[in-house]
Motif scaffolding. Structure first.
Motif, PDB file in Angstrom:
ATOM      1  N   GLY A  40       0.820  -1.213   0.000  1.00 23.16           N
ATOM      2  CA  GLY A  40       0.000   0.000   0.000  1.00 23.16           C
ATOM      3  C   GLY A  40       0.847   1.254   0.000  1.00 23.16           C
ATOM      4  O   GLY A  40       0.307   2.362  -0.039  1.00 23.16           O
ATOM      5  N   GLU A  41       2.186   1.071   0.071  1.00 22.01           N
ATOM      6  CA  GLU A  41       3.143   2.190   0.056  1.00 22.01           C
ATOM      7  C   GLU A  41       2.793   3.220   1.127  1.00 22.01           C
ATOM      8  O   GLU A  41       2.849   4.423   0.908  1.00 22.01           O
ATOM      9  CB  GLU A  41       3.195   2.820  -1.336  1.00 22.01           C
ATOM     10  N   PHE A  51      -4.448  -1.156  -2.933  1.00 22.57           N
ATOM     11  CA  PHE A  51      -3.590  -1.310  -4.121  1.00 22.57           C
ATOM     12  C   PHE A  51      -4.514  -1.337  -5.329  1.00 22.57           C
ATOM     13  O   PHE A  51      -5.253  -2.302  -5.526  1.00 22.57           O
ATOM     14  CB  PHE A  51      -2.769  -2.589  -4.052  1.00 22.57           C
ATOM     15  N   PHE A  52      -4.472  -0.282  -6.112  1.00 16.59           N
ATOM     16  CA  PHE A  52      -5.323  -0.211  -7.290  1.00 16.59           C
ATOM     17  C   PHE A  52      -4.616  -0.861  -8.479  1.00 16.59           C
ATOM     18  O   PHE A  52      -3.407  -0.661  -8.675  1.00 16.59           O
ATOM     19  CB  PHE A  52      -5.679   1.245  -7.602  1.00 16.59           C
ATOM     20  N   PRO A  53      -5.345  -1.649  -9.265  1.00 15.75           N
ATOM     21  CA  PRO A  53      -4.731  -2.398 -10.366  1.00 15.75           C
ATOM     22  C   PRO A  53      -3.885  -1.553 -11.307  1.00 15.75           C
ATOM     23  O   PRO A  53      -2.828  -2.000 -11.774  1.00 15.75           O
ATOM     24  CB  PRO A  53      -5.945  -3.003 -11.092  1.00 15.75           C
ATOM     25  N   GLU A  54      -4.316  -0.331 -11.599  1.00 11.81           N
ATOM     26  CA  GLU A  54      -3.573   0.503 -12.544  1.00 11.81           C
ATOM     27  C   GLU A  54      -2.189   0.903 -12.027  1.00 11.81           C
ATOM     28  O   GLU A  54      -1.335   1.345 -12.796  1.00 11.81           O
ATOM     29  CB  GLU A  54      -4.369   1.752 -12.903  1.00 11.81           C
ATOM     30  N   ARG A  55      -1.959   0.721 -10.718  1.00 12.89           N
ATOM     31  CA  ARG A  55      -0.638   1.030 -10.164  1.00 12.89           C
ATOM     32  C   ARG A  55       0.428   0.137 -10.777  1.00 12.89           C
ATOM     33  O   ARG A  55       1.599   0.547 -10.891  1.00 12.89           O
ATOM     34  CB  ARG A  55      -0.674   0.851  -8.646  1.00 12.89           C
ATOM     35  N   LEU A  86       4.676   0.875 -11.847  1.00 14.94           N
ATOM     36  CA  LEU A  86       5.746   0.324 -11.020  1.00 14.94           C
ATOM     37  C   LEU A  86       6.887  -0.099 -11.938  1.00 14.94           C
ATOM     38  O   LEU A  86       6.861  -1.174 -12.540  1.00 14.94           O
ATOM     39  CB  LEU A  86       5.233  -0.875 -10.213  1.00 14.94           C
ATOM     40  N   THR A  87       7.885   0.754 -12.055  1.00 11.66           N
ATOM     41  CA  THR A  87       8.963   0.508 -13.014  1.00 11.66           C
ATOM     42  C   THR A  87      10.360   0.491 -12.389  1.00 11.66           C
ATOM     43  O   THR A  87      11.305   0.039 -13.034  1.00 11.66           O
ATOM     44  CB  THR A  87       8.948   1.581 -14.118  1.00 11.66           C
ATOM     45  N   SER A  97       7.104  -1.978 -17.089  1.00 12.46           N
ATOM     46  CA  SER A  97       6.320  -2.230 -15.879  1.00 12.46           C
ATOM     47  C   SER A  97       6.752  -3.527 -15.206  1.00 12.46           C
ATOM     48  O   SER A  97       7.280  -4.437 -15.853  1.00 12.46           O
ATOM     49  CB  SER A  97       4.833  -2.299 -16.241  1.00 12.46           C
ATOM     50  N   ILE A  98       6.484  -3.630 -13.895  1.00 14.31           N
ATOM     51  CA  ILE A  98       6.769  -4.854 -13.152  1.00 14.31           C
ATOM     52  C   ILE A  98       6.007  -6.037 -13.725  1.00 14.31           C
ATOM     53  O   ILE A  98       6.426  -7.186 -13.570  1.00 14.31           O
ATOM     54  CB  ILE A  98       6.424  -4.667 -11.657  1.00 14.31           C
TER      55      ILE A  98
END
Length: 213
Positions: A12-13, A49-53, A57-58, A122-123
């Motif tokens: 959740g950062e 945690f929203f899916p578009e995150r 995430l790079t 992206s991850i």
């Protein structure tokens, strides 16, 4: 309970900004929660945690990026060269394990470049692999998977099982279907994240943009 609190904080950062206030609050709330003397800490209840995150995430600058990397190891990812057993922390340095691109960025730019194409950095398009495995990742997956299987002395279907330990559908890799691969793996990564956080899948109401559980 402590494990759930940990992953909520990471994925959740929650510690991305000022940490002093949250740390103090967590110490008080977590101890009370574990003792069954209080509600769940705000780090648990407020973490999402929203899916578009996943698309953004790079780099390792994000706790969630590193958290997903760790969860892939934790849930049993098997290396694509050292296929005898799942990766484990004691072998990371020996094998030169790092986050590697599955579809090479150059291949994505050359064959799938466009405004609506999922980001290659992206991850979702990365996974923990050894240096030896990474050296074979040239060109499209459909061209390098069989050489990896041959080097490991494995039948194709057995090697597909190894690929699947990374939450990847081997069918899409063998057909060089980047978009389908990305969508399917993103969903599996979301499920892994939500399970670690103890959260139900968060859905996006596309009509008004509100997040719902």
């Amino acid at each position: 309970m402590i494990t759930q609190w940990y992953w909520c904080g990471v994925l959740g950062e929650m510690y991305g900004g000022s940490t002093e206030t949250r740390f103090t609050r967590d110490v008080e709330q977590l101890v009370a929660w574990v003792r069954r003397e209080g509600p769940a800490p705000e780090t648990v209840t407020d973490a999402y945690f929203f899916p578009e995150r996943l698309d953004t995430l790079t780099t390792r600058n994000s706790a969630a990026y590193k958290g997903i990397y760790a969860l892939l190891i934790k849930q049993g990812a098997v290396d694509w060269h050292y296929t005898g057993a799942p990766l484990k922390p004691s072998l990371m340095d020996e094998y030169g394990v790092d986050v590697r691109h599955i579809f090479p960025r150059a291949w994505v730019r050359r064959n799938r470049d466009g405004a609506k194409i999922p980001p290659a950095n992206s991850i979702v398009n990365k996974t923990p692999l050894s240096l030896r495995a990474a050296q074979a990742l040239t060109g499209a997956p459909g061209s390098y998977l069989d050489s990896l299987a041959a080097a490991s002395d494995m039948r194709r279907e057995w090697f597909d099982d190894v690929i699947a330990t990374h939450l990847i559908d081997p069918y899409f890799l063998r057909n060089n279907d980047y978009e389908a691969f990305y969508a399917a793996r993103a969903k599996q990564l979301e499920d892994m994240v939500y399970a670690a956080m103890g959260k139900r899948t968060i859905l996006r109401d596309m009509t008004d943009g509100k997040a719902v559980k």
